[in-house]
Write a protein that holds these residues in place. Structure first.
Motif, mmCIF file in Angstrom:
data_model
loop_
_atom_site.group_PDB
_atom_site.id
_atom_site.type_symbol
_atom_site.label_atom_id
_atom_site.label_comp_id
_atom_site.label_asym_id
_atom_site.label_seq_id
_atom_site.Cartn_x
_atom_site.Cartn_y
_atom_site.Cartn_z
ATOM 1 N N ASN A 50 -34.474 4.530 23.227
ATOM 2 C CA ASN A 50 -33.618 5.677 23.090
ATOM 3 C C ASN A 50 -33.272 5.795 21.583
ATOM 4 N N THR A 51 -33.297 6.891 20.982
ATOM 5 C CA THR A 51 -33.081 7.251 19.662
ATOM 6 C C THR A 51 -31.551 7.203 19.688
ATOM 7 N N ASP A 52 -30.768 7.676 20.214
ATOM 8 C CA ASP A 52 -29.427 7.530 20.054
ATOM 9 C C ASP A 52 -28.787 6.110 19.883
ATOM 10 N N GLN A 53 -29.636 5.331 20.756
ATOM 11 C CA GLN A 53 -28.936 3.954 20.671
ATOM 12 C C GLN A 53 -29.401 3.113 19.506
ATOM 13 N N TRP A 54 -30.750 3.396 18.878
ATOM 14 C CA TRP A 54 -31.096 3.005 17.638
ATOM 15 C C TRP A 54 -30.309 3.276 16.625
ATOM 16 N N GLN A 55 -29.755 4.475 16.740
ATOM 17 C CA GLN A 55 -28.839 4.831 15.387
ATOM 18 C C GLN A 55 -27.631 4.186 15.620
ATOM 19 N N ARG A 56 -27.028 3.823 16.914
ATOM 20 C CA ARG A 56 -25.780 3.445 16.947
ATOM 21 C C ARG A 56 -25.694 1.784 16.616
ATOM 22 N N LEU A 57 -26.959 1.186 17.228
ATOM 23 C CA LEU A 57 -26.828 -0.165 17.257
ATOM 24 C C LEU A 57 -27.431 -0.730 15.863
ATOM 25 N N PHE A 58 -28.649 0.228 15.232
ATOM 26 C CA PHE A 58 -29.133 -0.371 14.326
ATOM 27 C C PHE A 58 -29.394 0.222 13.140
ATOM 28 N N GLY A 59 -28.972 1.336 13.113
ATOM 29 C CA GLY A 59 -28.869 2.508 11.944
ATOM 30 C C GLY A 59 -30.150 3.145 11.441
ATOM 31 N N VAL A 60 -31.269 2.886 12.539
ATOM 32 C CA VAL A 60 -32.427 3.526 12.286
ATOM 33 C C VAL A 60 -32.716 4.759 12.843
ATOM 34 N N ASP A 61 -33.407 5.845 12.072
ATOM 35 C CA ASP A 61 -33.915 7.151 12.403
ATOM 36 C C ASP A 61 -35.257 7.034 13.025
ATOM 37 N N VAL A 62 -35.694 7.857 13.845
ATOM 38 C CA VAL A 62 -36.935 8.026 14.149
ATOM 39 C C VAL A 62 -37.528 9.489 13.878
ATOM 40 N N GLU A 63 -38.640 9.294 13.545
ATOM 41 C CA GLU A 63 -39.562 10.793 13.053
ATOM 42 C C GLU A 63 -40.749 10.806 13.748
ATOM 43 N N GLU A 64 -40.766 11.842 14.530
ATOM 44 C CA GLU A 64 -41.903 11.937 15.537
ATOM 45 C C GLU A 64 -42.875 12.835 14.997
ATOM 46 N N ILE A 65 -44.264 12.074 14.893
ATOM 47 C CA ILE A 65 -45.239 12.831 14.171
ATOM 48 C C ILE A 65 -46.513 12.827 14.979
ATOM 49 N N ASP A 66 -47.218 14.049 15.290
ATOM 50 C CA ASP A 66 -48.130 14.049 15.912
ATOM 51 C C ASP A 66 -49.550 13.235 15.655
ATOM 52 N N GLN A 67 -50.233 12.649 16.712
ATOM 53 C CA GLN A 67 -51.610 11.907 16.364
ATOM 54 C C GLN A 67 -52.504 12.881 15.658
ATOM 55 N N TRP A 68 -52.712 14.092 15.901
ATOM 56 C CA TRP A 68 -53.514 15.042 15.233
ATOM 57 C C TRP A 68 -53.402 14.858 13.753
#
Length: 470
Positions: A174-192
């Motif tokens: 869960n990206t919200d949980q990552w931000q809250r607990l770890f302060g980490v953002d997630v960038e989604e990138i296509d495999q193409w």
């Protein structure tokens, strides 16, 4: 090593502080010298805290220095409200340290200050002893290292290349949980982006890399599943990932791979292995954590382990348990960094033990599997998993083992011999491990890092689930 702030807390009565200031400074000098000798960077201020205004102003200096851990040092009786005022300016972890002396009641000062912090719910750690005692300095280092690893996570970006692989829920967080607990953002990138950039990558660079691998590793072309063209396609995938990492400022990554890339383009084994290595064909480089199957919790575990150990981190499936030997075969496609073949910073030494085999039927697009057997030695194995939505760190000590050639061949042929293997003896009974472990992936670094990881759990307020035979 860590960046540590030291703040000495004193008595607030002028006539008392004047008589003990030199004693405080002498003990601070000893503490700072010990910490620096252990490799830490120490931030200190001009004087001890002997008033409410100094408590605030000096703490702000420490805070501005962006330390990983602040040591509040008590070698005399100290007014407890000075600690409270200082703590109000310090956002990072606190360690209360009492210098044990029968004349000066530093221990009393620490207990009074610690109790006051408890009353307002400010978490902290307490240690006590001679500032020149090696065990005490090591204990401070454990806490500081853990604090540094946690602090480095905040503000980092994870690049997820592709989505959930093969229905693997444990690989998706869960990206919200990552931000809250770890302060980490997630960038989604296509495999193409890997396909597109790999095909456009510099041909001379791909040829140079292939020839380097042919010189240093053992490449087993078969004219079908592994050809020069397919190996260069895999190298192009690595170059594509390096571009994405630089362009998007990605701190760690994960590649879905299966089934699209492995079915229609090429396996990501070469890209993943060399991203996790401290070198490539152009020389030494910073290790980059990249998890196969876009495993988010796996990559996050690896990033923490990398921050603590400073070495490449091993990623593996828990593939098979050999009950007759009480050992586990940790094996996953080509994901293992080649560094683990000999644990050498000289790539030639590692690659001499690495074989690039044609991929197996699981991956019809073909390419090389990066095969080797992990070198022996003590290992810390860990994995962030979730229990009813709450994070826990599952942790254990283990030992990687090597055997004679015939035994190794027999063990490898029982699973997938073309893939890399680490034969591990775990400090956990098989029935306990298989009943409790919350994923099919596990991660490891050399040495015993359990103390730092226990502290990481405290700092992040996540559950520690430690496995032992005891």
């Amino acid at each position: 090593m860590a960046r540590i702030g030291v703040l000495n807390i004193s008595d607030g009565r002028d006539y008392v502080h004047g008589g003990i200031a030199e004693f405080i400074r002498t003990n601070e000098d000893k503490l700072v010298a010990s910490l620096e000798a252990a490799g830490h960077e120490v931030v200190r201020v001009a004087e001890p805290v002997s008033s409410n205004t100094l408590a605030t102003s000096l703490a702000r200096e420490i805070e501005a220095a962006r330390v990983d851990l602040t040591v509040l040092h008590y070698c005399v009786w100290a007014f407890p409200h000075f600690t409270m005022l200082a703590a109000g300016q310090l956002t990072g972890p606190l360690l209360l340290l009492a210098n044990i002396d029968p004349v000066q009641p530093g221990m009393v000062g620490m207990l009074a200050a610690g109790g006051a912090l408890d009353q307002v719910g400010r978490r902290h750690t307490r240690l006590w002893g001679d500032p020149q005692d090696a065990d005490l300095v090591a204990a401070i280092g454990v806490r500081a290292g853990a604090a540094g690893a946690v602090a480095k996570l905040r503000g980092q970006t994870f690049g997820r290349i592709g989505g959930r692989p093969m229905g693997m829920n444990t690989a998706v967080a869960n990206t919200d949980q990552w931000q809250r607990l770890f302060g980490v953002d997630v960038e989604e990138i296509d495999q193409w982006e890997i396909v597109r950039r790999a095909e456009a990558a510099d041909q001379a660079e791909k040829t140079k890399a292939r020839q380097w691998l042919e010189r240093h590793a053992n490449v087993h072309y078969d004219g079908a599943k592994l050809t020069e063209e397919l190996l260069e396609r895999q190298i192009g995938s690595y170059l594509a990932m390096r571009e994405l990492i630089d362009e998007w400022n990605l701190d760690f990554t994960g590649i879905k791979g299966q089934p699209e890339l492995t079915q229609y383009f090429a396996t990501m084994d070469v890209a993943e292995a060399f991203l996790n290595d401290p070198y490539d064909w152009n020389g030494p480089k910073e290790t980059h954590v990249c998890a196969t199957e876009a495993d988010m919790d796996g990559a996050l575990t690896m990033q923490i382990l990398k921050h603590l150990a400073g070495t490449p981190v091993l990623f593996a499936d828990v593939r098979h348990y050999h009950g007759d030997r009480d050992i586990w075969d940790l094996c996953n496609s080509g994901q293992h960094a080649t560094w683990y073949a000999a644990r050498s910073d000289d790539p030639a030494e590692n690659l001499a033990k690495v074989h690039l085999y044609p991929e197996v039927f699981f991956f019809p697009a073909g390419g090389a599997s990066v095969h080797h057997v992990a070198a022996p030695g003590e290992m810390t194995l860990a994995r962030l998993t979730r229990d009813d939505g709450r994070y826990r760190l599952q942790l254990m000590l283990g030992e990687f083992e090597n055997y004679d050639e015939a035994t190794t061949e027999t063990l490898m042929k029982m699973s997938t011999p073309e893939w890399p293997h680490a034969f591990a003896r775990l400090d956990a009974p098989a029935e306990v491990f298989l009943s409790r472990f919350g994923a099919n992936h596990i991660h490891a670094v050399p040495g015993d890092r359990r103390a730092e990881l226990r502290a990481v759990c405290e700092l992040l307020d996540i559950t520690l689930d430690e496995f032992t035979r005891g």
